[in-house]
Design a protein around this motif. Structure first.
Motif, short mmCIF file in Angstrom:
data_model
loop_
_atom_site.label_atom_id
_atom_site.label_comp_id
_atom_site.label_asym_id
_atom_site.label_seq_id
_atom_site.Cartn_x
_atom_site.Cartn_y
_atom_site.Cartn_z
N THR A 11 42.09 30.97 -48.94
CA THR A 11 41.97 31.44 -47.56
C THR A 11 42.25 30.35 -46.54
O THR A 11 42.49 30.64 -45.37
N ALA A 27 38.00 38.58 -40.68
CA ALA A 27 37.99 37.42 -41.59
C ALA A 27 37.72 37.85 -43.02
O ALA A 27 38.35 37.36 -43.96
N ALA A 28 36.77 38.76 -43.20
CA ALA A 28 36.45 39.22 -44.56
C ALA A 28 37.59 40.06 -45.13
O ALA A 28 37.88 39.99 -46.33
N VAL A 34 32.24 34.83 -45.44
CA VAL A 34 33.07 36.00 -45.76
C VAL A 34 32.73 36.54 -47.15
O VAL A 34 32.77 37.75 -47.38
N SER A 90 35.02 42.96 -41.40
CA SER A 90 35.45 42.14 -40.26
C SER A 90 36.84 41.59 -40.55
O SER A 90 37.26 41.53 -41.72
N GLU A 123 29.74 38.75 -46.92
CA GLU A 123 30.08 40.08 -46.40
C GLU A 123 30.73 40.93 -47.49
O GLU A 123 30.40 42.12 -47.64
#
Length: 719
Positions: free
Chosen positions: A362, A337-338, A370, A335, A373
């Protein structure tokens, strides 16, 4: 065609509860053809038509074979779709054993699924195919294989319907009889798999949703799935056995290189091989790429080892094996964000990173989602709860993905995270003499319940703190402040070499004289501890000249006290006592009560070393009364004085208190010192067993500090 065939068709149709018309609709064969088969008038039916009938009638494998045989057809061979084994399989004894256990212990009422997961290039497919070939004989109805292309360089993921169609055709379902609807395909597949003993290998799966339609519905078969993701949903809903794959051990990596390059060549260059193994970090694909390049030349392995400083040395020219291309498939599946978290974590120079540090780099208030993931994708490993580690090659790839406009701010937040929390840890330990630091914007605060928690954080984060200090990230003042915050912690934990390293690093990054003088004193203390007396004296003489000129009595007190420790360690106890007394006066003038207590304790120790135990006792008790908190060094001095005054019971009490305080403070030097003196007192009291046990504990501490005191005490134990 025989009468046996005609009777079989009719018998199976009636068992299924179908009219000729219904069977025709289900199979796609005309009513007249079916009627001709059942009456014996339809001679020499087409093999494809017989297979369509068998599929429509949901016959068991043996029934299908019997029907084909009655129709005069040759038996259909079972599908054997496993690709050839990949070269270079080594080790994996534990993983093979777990797969064997799954096969031998599979529940009779369910299809057994084993999910092999791990990071890109770790050897999931190699393991799955090696094991599948090894046990293929236990699946007489055949083996099905599909590369689901979940992380293919082309970006084209195989749809479940595409895989199902291939499986159905392998099970002799004519292409025109394969339903278009995925659910119908899956139902037909489950029907055909019923009663079969087959091995199904689903390689390179993207997620659980891609796998579920491809699972048989009845027992007898076994499914092996490989994926870069954990497939937690599949494990939860199917009771699949999870098999996360670890990196190769050094021994396994060495065996792989020997298999690919020959034992003679590998054994001829042990240093180069060790360097290659280190650079590859146990990642089978990286080892395979390097060995493939080396196998085509007679160049020395040293030359290849020297090329492995980054990812450039792991290029193969083939998207399937080029390390960057392989990593990219996993990265591009994340994704947004990850993916951002992944690349920003590439800026972290340490081997481990905490959840709080992730939040800082981050800028996220909560980074757990995140990181979950990234962990599920096996791009990062959660070694302990809330602490994560990168493979070195993945970190290098992540750092390459950082976008120019995000680098500066992310790096600052990362470095500021360690500075701020290190300063907070120091403040928690010394709240009366230090101001509480303020958190920079976007930096996560680590909660410290007490001094023990603060020091535990410092101990855990020491590798990261040292890595930040040694990195060229462009924030020199942050480095200087981190060094100021951690130097004392490194000192009491015996990290002399690291302390010298970071102190020199800080001195190279600052031009502020006051800061330099402070750092010189810290370095002089390390040199004194290590027995480098000339280096310590040169630094302290410089600071003495500057402090006398500045009129800063507190700073002057620390210099006098540093000189007192140095001279006392060289046996100059009378001069050391005079310098420590001067330090007491300076600290009294500056109002620094804890430093005054330490200096008084220094005076007491000098008197004790001179044999003047009456004066020593007065100063030691003054030091205890002056200090604002318990201190292992002061308690140890008081115990030493009482021991030599013949008050052994009092001495034991003081030493035991010193041991407890030193343990709480994490001060290994004082712990070793107090244990040694406690053992001396037990010996003087005639308690030889207690003395020996205590000295053995002291030896462990001295050994951890790499101190020659360990050998001296060990010699006493051996005498």
């Amino acid at each position: 065609m025989t009468d046996e065939f005609a009777g079989a068709v009719r018998r199976f149709r009636l068992r299924a509860g179908l009219t000729q018309e219904a069977l025709a609709e289900r199979s796609g064969i005309s009513v007249s053809t079916i009627r001709g088969m059942e009456t014996g008038k339809r001679r020499n039916p087409q093999l494809a038509s017989v297979r369509q009938l068998a599929s429509a009638l949901a016959l068991r494998p043996q029934e299908q074979e019997d029907l084909l045989s009655a129709a005069g057809a040759e038996p259909t061979p079972a599908p054997r779709q496993l690709p050839p084994e990949l070269a270079g399989f080594v080790g994996r004894g534990d993983a093979l054993g777990r797969l064997d256990a799954v096969l031998d212990g599979g529940a009779a009422s369910t299809v057994v699924i084993s999910a092999i997961s791990g990071t890109a290039g770790i050897g999931k497919t190699t393991l799955a195919l090696h094991w599948a070939h090894r046990v293929a004989g236990r699946f007489p109805d055949g083996q099905l294989y599909a590369d689901l292309r979940g992380f293919d360089p082309s970006g084209t993921v195989m749809a479940p319907g595409e895989a199902l169609r291939a499986f159905l055709e392998a099970l002799n379902v004519p292409a025109r009889s394969v339903p278009d609807d995925v659910e119908a395909q899956a139902a037909k597949f489950r029907t055909l798999m019923a009663g079969r003993a087959m091995l199904v290998v689903l390689d390179n799966a993207r997620d659980a949703a891609q796998v579920r339609p491809l699972l048989p519905g009845t027992p007898g078969s076994l499914v092996v799935v490989t994926s870069r993701h954990d497939l937690t949903g599949l494990i939860a809903t199917t009771n699949a056995r999870s098999l996360p794959l670890a990196l190769l051990s050094r021994e396994e990596a060495h065996a792989l290189l020997a298999d690919r390059l020959g034992a003679e060549r590998v054994n001829a260059e042990p240093a180069a091989v060790a360097e290659i193994i280190d650079r590859c970090g146990g990642l089978p694909l990286a080892l395979a790429v390097v060995s493939a390049r080396a196998a085509h030349t007679s160049f020395s392995l040293t030359a290849y080892a020297e090329e492995l400083g980054g990812l450039d040395g792991f290029g193969s020219g083939d998207e399937a094996t080029d390390l960057r291309a392989v990593f990219a498939c996993s990265y591009l599946a994340l994704s947004p964000a990850a993916a951002r978290a992944f690349r920003l974590l590439g800026l972290h120079p340490g081997t481990e990173v905490s959840l709080a540090a992730v939040a800082s780099v981050t800028g996220l208030t909560s980074a757990r989602r995140v990181m979950q993931e990234l962990t599920r994708a096996h791009l990062i490993v959660e070694r302990t709860p809330g602490r994560f580690a990168f493979h070195d090659l993945l970190r290098a790839y992540a750092a390459e993905q950082v976008q120019p406009d995000e680098r500066h701010d992310a790096l600052y937040r990362l470095v500021a995270h360690y500075r701020y929390n290190a300063e907070r840890a120091r403040f928690v330990d010394h709240p009366r003499i230090l101001a509480e630091p303020s958190a920079p914007d976007g930096v996560a605060t680590v909660p410290f319940a007490d001094v023990t928690a603060a020091k535990s954080w410092l101990k855990t984060e020491t590798p990261a703190l040292l890595a930040i200090v040694r990195s060229d990230h462009g924030f020199p003042q942050e480095v200087v402040e981190i060094v100021r915050a951690i130097a004392n912690f490194l000192d009491i934990n015996g990290r002399l070499s690291a302390n010298v390293d970071v102190l020199h690093r800080a001195m190279a990054l600052t031009s502020d004289q006051k800061t330099l003088v402070f750092l010189w004193k810290l370095l002089a203390r390390v040199h004194t501890r290590a027995g480098r007396h000339a280096e310590a004296r040169a630094l302290l003489d410089r600071t003495l000249e500057i402090d006398l000129a500045s009129g800063d009595t507190d700073a002057l007190g620390y210099t006098y006290f540093g000189l007192a420790r140095l001279l006392g360690g060289q046996g100059g106890h009378r001069e050391a006592q005079d310098l420590a007394s001067k330090a007491v006066t300076c600290f009294q003038e500056s109002g620094n009560r804890n430093a005054e207590a330490d200096a008084l304790n220094g005076v007491a120790w000098c008197f004790a070393m001179l044999g003047e135990f009456g004066e020593a006792l007065v100063r030691a008790e003054q030091a205890i009364a002056t200090g604002e908190s318990a201190n292992a060094g002061r308690l140890d001095t008081l115990g030493y004085v009482e021991h030599h005054r013949g008050n052994h019971a009092k001495a034991v009490k003081h030493f035991q208190e010193a041991v407890a305080v030193a343990e709480d403070a994490g001060d290994r030097y004082m712990l070793a010192e107090a244990l040694t003196h406690l053992g001396d007192t037990h010996e003087a009291m005639g308690d030889h067993a207690e003395a020996r046990e205590t000295w053995e504990q002291a030896v462990e501490e001295w050994d951890a500090l790499h101190s020659p005191e360990a050998d001296a005490l060990r010699a006493r134990l051996g005498s």
